[in-house]
Write an enzyme that holds these catalytic residues in place. Structure first.
Site, PDB file in Angstrom:
ATOM      1  N   SER A   1      -0.146  -0.336  -4.693  1.00  0.00           N
ATOM      2  CA  SER A   1      -1.379   0.429  -4.896  1.00  0.00           C
ATOM      3  C   SER A   1      -1.180   1.788  -4.248  1.00  0.00           C
ATOM      4  O   SER A   1      -0.882   1.861  -3.051  1.00  0.00           O
ATOM      5  CB  SER A   1      -2.579  -0.280  -4.269  1.00  0.00           C
ATOM      6  OG  SER A   1      -3.762   0.460  -4.486  1.00  0.00           O
TER       7      SER A   1
ATOM      8  N   ASN B   1       0.840  -1.194   0.000  1.00  0.00           N
ATOM      9  CA  ASN B   1       0.000   0.000   0.000  1.00  0.00           C
ATOM     10  C   ASN B   1       0.877   1.247   0.000  1.00  0.00           C
ATOM     11  O   ASN B   1       1.606   1.501   0.965  1.00  0.00           O
ATOM     12  CB  ASN B   1      -0.899   0.020   1.235  1.00  0.00           C
ATOM     13  CG  ASN B   1      -1.680   1.330   1.346  1.00  0.00           C
ATOM     14  OD1 ASN B   1      -2.655   1.530   0.641  1.00  0.00           O
ATOM     15  ND2 ASN B   1      -1.235   2.216   2.217  1.00  0.00           N
ATOM     16  N   GLU B   2       0.860   1.991  -1.097  1.00  0.00           N
ATOM     17  CA  GLU B   2       1.410   3.348  -1.240  1.00  0.00           C
ATOM     18  C   GLU B   2       2.931   3.455  -1.158  1.00  0.00           C
ATOM     19  O   GLU B   2       3.465   4.565  -1.178  1.00  0.00           O
ATOM     20  CB  GLU B   2       0.762   4.301  -0.214  1.00  0.00           C
ATOM     21  CG  GLU B   2      -0.729   4.475  -0.463  1.00  0.00           C
ATOM     22  CD  GLU B   2      -1.393   5.518   0.406  1.00  0.00           C
ATOM     23  OE1 GLU B   2      -2.485   5.974   0.033  1.00  0.00           O
ATOM     24  OE2 GLU B   2      -0.838   5.865   1.470  1.00  0.00           O
ATOM     25  N   CYS B   3       3.652   2.340  -1.076  1.00  0.00           N
ATOM     26  CA  CYS B   3       5.119   2.429  -0.964  1.00  0.00           C
ATOM     27  C   CYS B   3       5.739   2.962  -2.250  1.00  0.00           C
ATOM     28  O   CYS B   3       6.723   3.724  -2.203  1.00  0.00           O
ATOM     29  CB  CYS B   3       5.706   1.065  -0.610  1.00  0.00           C
ATOM     30  SG  CYS B   3       5.078   0.404   0.954  1.00  0.00           S
TER      31      CYS B   3
END
Length: 865
Positions: free
Chosen positions: A516, A461-463
């Protein structure tokens, strides 16, 4: 008459007894170790009863050593717990039948996190990953009578601080609330393979747990057993499903002849069978079969969620040695990510049909995971299904969910976007740590790959966006280019090598997505490729109407905050001095800090009149959140097929808090959830005025087939006078979004002011059986001249509750009904009542009628200014 031969009879009985005994011996035996546990602080001497599965915090709570960590400011006083080591212990006996088996294993479905396991004072296992299953042979360590099992849990903080101290640079971990935990800026969460949200998040407390969080059991077996069944769907169409049963059989010796059989339990038909010689160790068998005209599995709203029961049997010497049954939904599922004229698409294709994803992001349901009951799991998934969702995204800062979660998603047709457990951080992904990640991925991909609901596996998530768009790469490069190079290699090895290799090897037909949001490997996300997290409304402070202009191929995150409703707030903040959004208690239950509360207040006062008191503020904040997300969902659906997915943040909470959730911690639906249920229906009627003053009515359909219906559009005064009325027979194409009606708004108003009117649009389809409605306001809610609405009520008993009919003289906006702090559910809430109209609502409650009538509260927006 000949007397029976007693010796022959005895011999026959003995033979039968031996045969039964042989059959019993053949089948693996299991004993769950969930009784008699006690625990203590490692450096102290007092033992207390423990619950397994469980965690230290809940055991301390059950023994009245601590108070409820969720109540008022209690969380602050719990930060000592994760600095301590803890010991859990129990004794157990195994039956002679189990003791007689050649192989006896101790199996932990989940240990949180750093643990040493001792059996009869001998260390038999060390663990370092909450997400893995741990197994070890214990036969040589067992005693015939009582056995003592002890687990020493090391403080994750004490284990990991030296790792933080040893590095010349530090890994980003945006949401780690290390300061709240009393460890200054030492954000050590990245070193532990443990749920990231336990260390805090911008919607969650910092409560770092330890414990036996999933079941532990002993399994005993002889000869051979089935260790894994993978029903691999290689190609599926309406006419034929080509399937490969990949069966793993573990054998403790060479066996000349063993038969594996795959059977459809419903029909009794043998689908495939193979007889082989087994080698010592793990044997992999391939059993291909096909099903003609299979009953396909569909998502919620598109068809039946048919599940086949496929049984796998292992037979040795004509005896059943082991058996496994799997519920399998047969479907063709692909993620279509390919170039088109605008960029690269991103959507689900199910059984050859493009599916618009409608849903939400899901986080763990509690900070203390073992206390989430099966009933809560079912309510959580049903609350998605009954809201017309077809997808939940399991976010990467939580856990790979319990088997029950995926079973329910299979049953109710909810696709699962499955993140690997990495979120908003960077990780030391090399050497033993990277191998630990690989084993974690193998465990969970193998555990979950048979579920029809799994739509895709996502690296994190968002990395990726954090590296390219949040300035992380630049900061490391400025600090030392060698640090940047090393961390990027770890990042690449983790998400672009290790995890996709695991998915390709263990679930070859599954789709892997690196992050994502994600658009490309050499940069951040955008609005033309892949998926997007859109936060300019909210974090970026842009007005709500911006949702109407923003585009994406797939909105996998966006959201808007609200507090829980007043009755929920009173459970954790019961004192009158708490009832201010800036009180100490309310701020402690707002992990976005002062910034978030100020955003709520600013947006509310920009969009609505000032609420009259604290309770009114909470109610209006719900309407604000609901209106914002409704606007976003409608915009995303209108933009189909450019946009093919909308997953709002978030479906649920892990404790009582101000957050982006549409259902609060206690399971109460906010306005957003009720609004989403209507906006996520299979057909959406969406009125909107464009910049040229045209009022357009979009009709959006998710149906497989076209339908026809009657569209009616009324421009009406809030007091009931109809200014304009339009009626059209329309055809609604399958899987489409079209403008099917347009009129000049000024012309339709006939001189009336926009502040005094609303637009009421309805579509009647399916020969009058399905009605779709929507109300639209041409100005902000703050500018609408709502007249005072007088709402009358009538109540009649029905099964399990009451039917309430509410009627209003004038337009009543967002009518909210409540029954106090009791468990009631409502067929609808936060609904509009048209001038001179009425709405029937069913309320399901255990309250007797006299108390129900006394406690029933009804308010509308104009009451709360």
């Amino acid at each position: 008459m000949k007397k029976p031969d007693l010796n022959l009879k005895r011999a026959s009985l003995l033979t039968s007894s031996l045969l039964c005994s042989a059959l019993l011996i053949a089948v693996p035996l299991r004993k769950e170790l969930n009784e008699g546990w006690q625990f203590k602080q490692a450096r102290l001497s007092n033992w207390y009863p423990a619950t397994v599965p469980g965690v230290v915090h809940t055991d301390l709570l059950n023994n009245k050593i601590i108070e409820d960590p969720f109540f008022r400011l209690n969380e602050r006083g719990m930060q000592w717990i994760d600095k301590e080591d803890w010991i859990y212990q129990t004794t157990f006996r195994l039956t002679p039948e189990m003791m007689g088996r050649q192989n006896i294993e101790l199996v932990f479905k989940g240990l949180d996190t750093y643990a040493d396991v001792y059996l009869n004072e001998t260390k038999i296992l060390e663990t370092n990953n909450m997400f893995r299953e741990w197994k070890t042979d214990i036969k040589s360590h067992l005693k015939p009578g009582e056995n003592t099992l002890k687990i020493y849990f090391h403080s994750p903080i004490k284990v990991d601080i030296p790792k933080w101290d040893a590095l010349p640079y530090h890994y980003e971990a945006s949401n780690d609330q290390s300061e709240n935990g009393g460890v200054f800026d030492k954000k050590v969460s990245v070193f532990a393979r443990k749920a990231g949200y336990h260390y805090g998040w911008d919607w969650g407390p910092r409560l770092v747990t330890s414990g036996i969080w999933r079941p532990v059991y002993v399994e005993a077996w002889d000869n051979a057993r089935i260790s894994d069944v993978f029903i691999r769907q290689q190609e599926v169409s309406k006419s034929r499903a080509s399937i490969l049963g990949e069966i793993e059989v573990e054998s403790d010796k060479e066996i000349d002849r063993a038969t594996v059989t795959l059977t459809d339990e419903a029909s009794g038909k043998v689908l495939a069978e193979k007889t082989v010689a087994l080698q010592k160790g793990v044997n992999k068998l391939a059993l291909p079969f096909s099903i003609r005209n299979p009953k396909l599995w569909w998502t919620n709203g598109l068809g039946e969620q048919h599940l086949y029961d496929f049984r796998t049997d292992l037979t040795i010497d004509n005896q059943n040695s082991d058996s496994r049954t799997r519920k399998i939904g047969i479907r063709s599922l692909k993620i279509i990510n390919r170039p088109d004229k605008d960029g690269k698409t991103f959507y689900v294709e199910l059984n050859g049909v493009p599916v618009f994803a409608k849903g939400a992001n899901y986080i763990p349901q509690d900070n203390f995971l073992p206390r989430v009951s099966p009933r809560q799991y079912e309510k959580t998934i049903l609350d998605a299904a009954t809201t017309n969702m077809n997808m939940l995204r399991i976010w990467g800062g939580g856990i790979y969910e319990n088997d029950l979660f995926y079973e329910l998603c299979d049953r109710y047709g909810i696709l699962v976007w499955q993140d690997f457990m990495f979120a908003c951080s960077l990780y030391p992904a090399e050497g033993e740590f990277l191998e630990n990640i690989r084993q974690e991925a193998i465990d969970n991909v193998k555990r979950l790959r048979n579920h029809a609901c799994i739509a895709l596996w996502c690296g994190n998530n968002e990395c990726n966006d954090a590296w390219f768009n949040w300035g992380w790469q630049k900061r490391y490069k400025a600090q030392n280019p060698e640090y940047e190079k090393k961390i990027w290699k770890q990042f690449n090895d983790q998400y672009n090598v290790t995890l996709p290799q695991v998915v390709a090897e263990y679930a070859p037909e599954s789709f892997y997505w690196p992050s994502s949001p994600f658009a490309r490997f050499d940069g951040g996300s955008d609005d033309r490729n892949g998926d997007r997290h859109y936060w300019d409304v909210w974090h970026g402070k842009k007005p709500i109407e911006t949702y109407n202009k923003e585009r994406s191929r797939f909105f996998s995150e966006y959201g808007f905050q609200s507090f829980p409703e007043f009755e929920s707030v009173k459970r954790y903040a019961p004192r009158q001095e708490d009832w201010d959004i800036y009180s100490e208690v309310m701020m402690s239950h707002q992990r976005g800090g002062m910034h978030a509360n100020e955003l709520i207040e600013t947006y509310l006062l920009n969009e609505y009149h000032k609420p009259k008191d604290f309770e009114a503020f909470l109610y209006m904040n719900h309407v604000l959140q609901g209106d914002a997300i409704k606007a976003a969902i409608e915009a995303h659906r209108r933009d189909m097929p450019y946009c093919m997915g909308t997953l709002f943040w978030q479906h649920n909470d892990c404790w009582p808090v101000a957050s982006w959730a549409s259902r609060d911690y206690y399971g109460r639906w906010k306005a957003q959830h009720y609004f989403a249920r209507k906006t996520y229906r299979d057909i959406l009627v969406s009125p909107i005025a464009d910049g040229d003053g045209q009022l357009k009515i979009y009709l959006v359909s998710d149906r497989h087939k076209a339908c026809s219906g009657t569209l009616e559009v009324e421009i009406m005064k809030l007091t009931g006078e109809v200014l304009s009325h339009f009626k059209r027979n329309v055809k609604v194409d399958a899987n489409s979004s079209h403008t099917l009606f347009s009129v000049s708004l000024d012309e339709a108003l006939k001189g009336a002011r926009k502040e005094d009117v609303f637009i009421h649009a309805t579509l009647l389809t399916d020969k009058g059986n399905s009605l779709y409605t929507n109300n639209y306001f041409p100005v902000k809610q703050k500018e609408v001249n709502y007249p005072q609405a007088v709402i009358t009520r009538s109540i009649r008993p029905i099964a399990k509750g009451f039917e309430v009919t509410l009627a209003s003289d004038n337009f009543a906006r967002a009518v909210f009904i409540a029954t106090g702090d009791v468990d009631s559910s409502f067929s609808d809430n936060y609904f509009d009542i048209l001038p001179g109209g009425s709405v029937k609502v069913e309320v399901y409650t255990d309250l007797p009628q006299d108390r129900f009538e006394k406690q029933l509260k009804v308010v509308s927006l104009s009451d709360e200014y």
